[in-house]
Design a protein around this motif. Structure first.
Motif, PDB file in Angstrom:
ATOM      1  N   GLN A  15       0.844  -1.189   0.000  1.00  0.00           N
ATOM      2  CA  GLN A  15       0.000   0.000   0.000  1.00  0.00           C
ATOM      3  C   GLN A  15       0.883   1.243   0.000  1.00  0.00           C
ATOM      4  O   GLN A  15       1.753   1.406   0.854  1.00  0.00           O
ATOM      5  CB  GLN A  15      -0.913   0.019   1.220  1.00  0.00           C
ATOM      6  N   ASP A  16       0.641   2.121  -0.975  1.00  0.00           N
ATOM      7  CA  ASP A  16       1.344   3.402  -1.064  1.00  0.00           C
ATOM      8  C   ASP A  16       0.769   4.319   0.008  1.00  0.00           C
ATOM      9  O   ASP A  16      -0.429   4.613  -0.012  1.00  0.00           O
ATOM     10  CB  ASP A  16       1.155   4.001  -2.461  1.00  0.00           C
ATOM     11  N   SER A  18       1.176   7.495   0.496  1.00  0.00           N
ATOM     12  CA  SER A  18       0.803   8.848   0.085  1.00  0.00           C
ATOM     13  C   SER A  18      -0.490   8.889  -0.722  1.00  0.00           C
ATOM     14  O   SER A  18      -1.189   9.894  -0.721  1.00  0.00           O
ATOM     15  CB  SER A  18       1.934   9.509  -0.703  1.00  0.00           C
ATOM     16  N   THR A  19      -0.842   7.810  -1.407  1.00  0.00           N
ATOM     17  CA  THR A  19      -2.061   7.800  -2.211  1.00  0.00           C
ATOM     18  C   THR A  19      -3.110   6.826  -1.689  1.00  0.00           C
ATOM     19  O   THR A  19      -4.277   6.938  -2.045  1.00  0.00           O
ATOM     20  CB  THR A  19      -1.765   7.433  -3.673  1.00  0.00           C
ATOM     21  N   GLU A  21      -3.239   3.785  -2.580  1.00  0.00           N
ATOM     22  CA  GLU A  21      -3.374   2.757  -3.621  1.00  0.00           C
ATOM     23  C   GLU A  21      -2.811   1.433  -3.122  1.00  0.00           C
ATOM     24  O   GLU A  21      -1.766   1.392  -2.472  1.00  0.00           O
ATOM     25  CB  GLU A  21      -2.613   3.195  -4.873  1.00  0.00           C
ATOM     26  N   ALA A  54       1.965   4.704  -8.336  1.00  0.00           N
ATOM     27  CA  ALA A  54       0.793   5.559  -8.123  1.00  0.00           C
ATOM     28  C   ALA A  54       1.168   6.945  -7.623  1.00  0.00           C
ATOM     29  O   ALA A  54       0.381   7.869  -7.721  1.00  0.00           O
ATOM     30  CB  ALA A  54      -0.154   4.901  -7.124  1.00  0.00           C
ATOM     31  N   SER A  55       2.388   7.094  -7.089  1.00  0.00           N
ATOM     32  CA  SER A  55       2.777   8.398  -6.545  1.00  0.00           C
ATOM     33  C   SER A  55       4.083   8.956  -7.116  1.00  0.00           C
ATOM     34  O   SER A  55       4.395  10.121  -6.893  1.00  0.00           O
ATOM     35  CB  SER A  55       2.913   8.299  -5.021  1.00  0.00           C
ATOM     36  N   THR A  60       3.231   9.434 -12.795  1.00  0.00           N
ATOM     37  CA  THR A  60       2.011  10.227 -12.689  1.00  0.00           C
ATOM     38  C   THR A  60       2.027  11.448 -13.598  1.00  0.00           C
ATOM     39  O   THR A  60       0.982  12.008 -13.901  1.00  0.00           O
ATOM     40  CB  THR A  60       1.800  10.718 -11.248  1.00  0.00           C
ATOM     41  N   LYS A  62       3.138  14.268 -12.731  1.00  0.00           N
ATOM     42  CA  LYS A  62       3.034  15.440 -11.865  1.00  0.00           C
ATOM     43  C   LYS A  62       4.380  15.673 -11.187  1.00  0.00           C
ATOM     44  O   LYS A  62       4.873  14.827 -10.466  1.00  0.00           O
ATOM     45  CB  LYS A  62       1.968  15.225 -10.795  1.00  0.00           C
ATOM     46  N   THR A  64       6.710  17.536  -8.487  1.00  0.00           N
ATOM     47  CA  THR A  64       6.618  18.247  -7.228  1.00  0.00           C
ATOM     48  C   THR A  64       7.950  18.913  -6.952  1.00  0.00           C
ATOM     49  O   THR A  64       9.005  18.355  -7.208  1.00  0.00           O
ATOM     50  CB  THR A  64       6.281  17.297  -6.059  1.00  0.00           C
TER      51      THR A  64
END
Length: 68
Positions: A15-16, A18-19, A21, A54-55, A60, A62, A64
């Motif tokens: 399990q991630d 931060s998300t 997922e 997923a992060s 993604t 995206k 940061t």
């Protein structure tokens, strides 16, 4: 092949953190937090990870920026 030298290969949920997922896969990981999670009516050991597809910005798209 020699008997009893291979680690146990079992289903584990990653399990991630931060998300949130989750990924159900098989692994030889031995040390887990002792937590379990129920998916589709079955209970699996839970391993929390900080970065996954997923992060991660590469997957993604995206970006940061961390300013120190």
């Amino acid at each position: 092949m020699k008997a009893d030298i291979h680690p146990e290969y079992k289903e584990v949920v990653f399990q991630d953190i931060s998300t949130g997922e989750t990924f159900l896969t098989r692994s030889t990981i031995e040390k887990t937090s002792g937590e379990t999670i129920t998916l589709d009516g079955n209970e699996y050991p839970l391993v929390r990870i900080e970065v996954s597809s997923a992060s991660h910005p590469f997957y993604t798209g995206k970006q940061t920026l961390v300013d120190t």
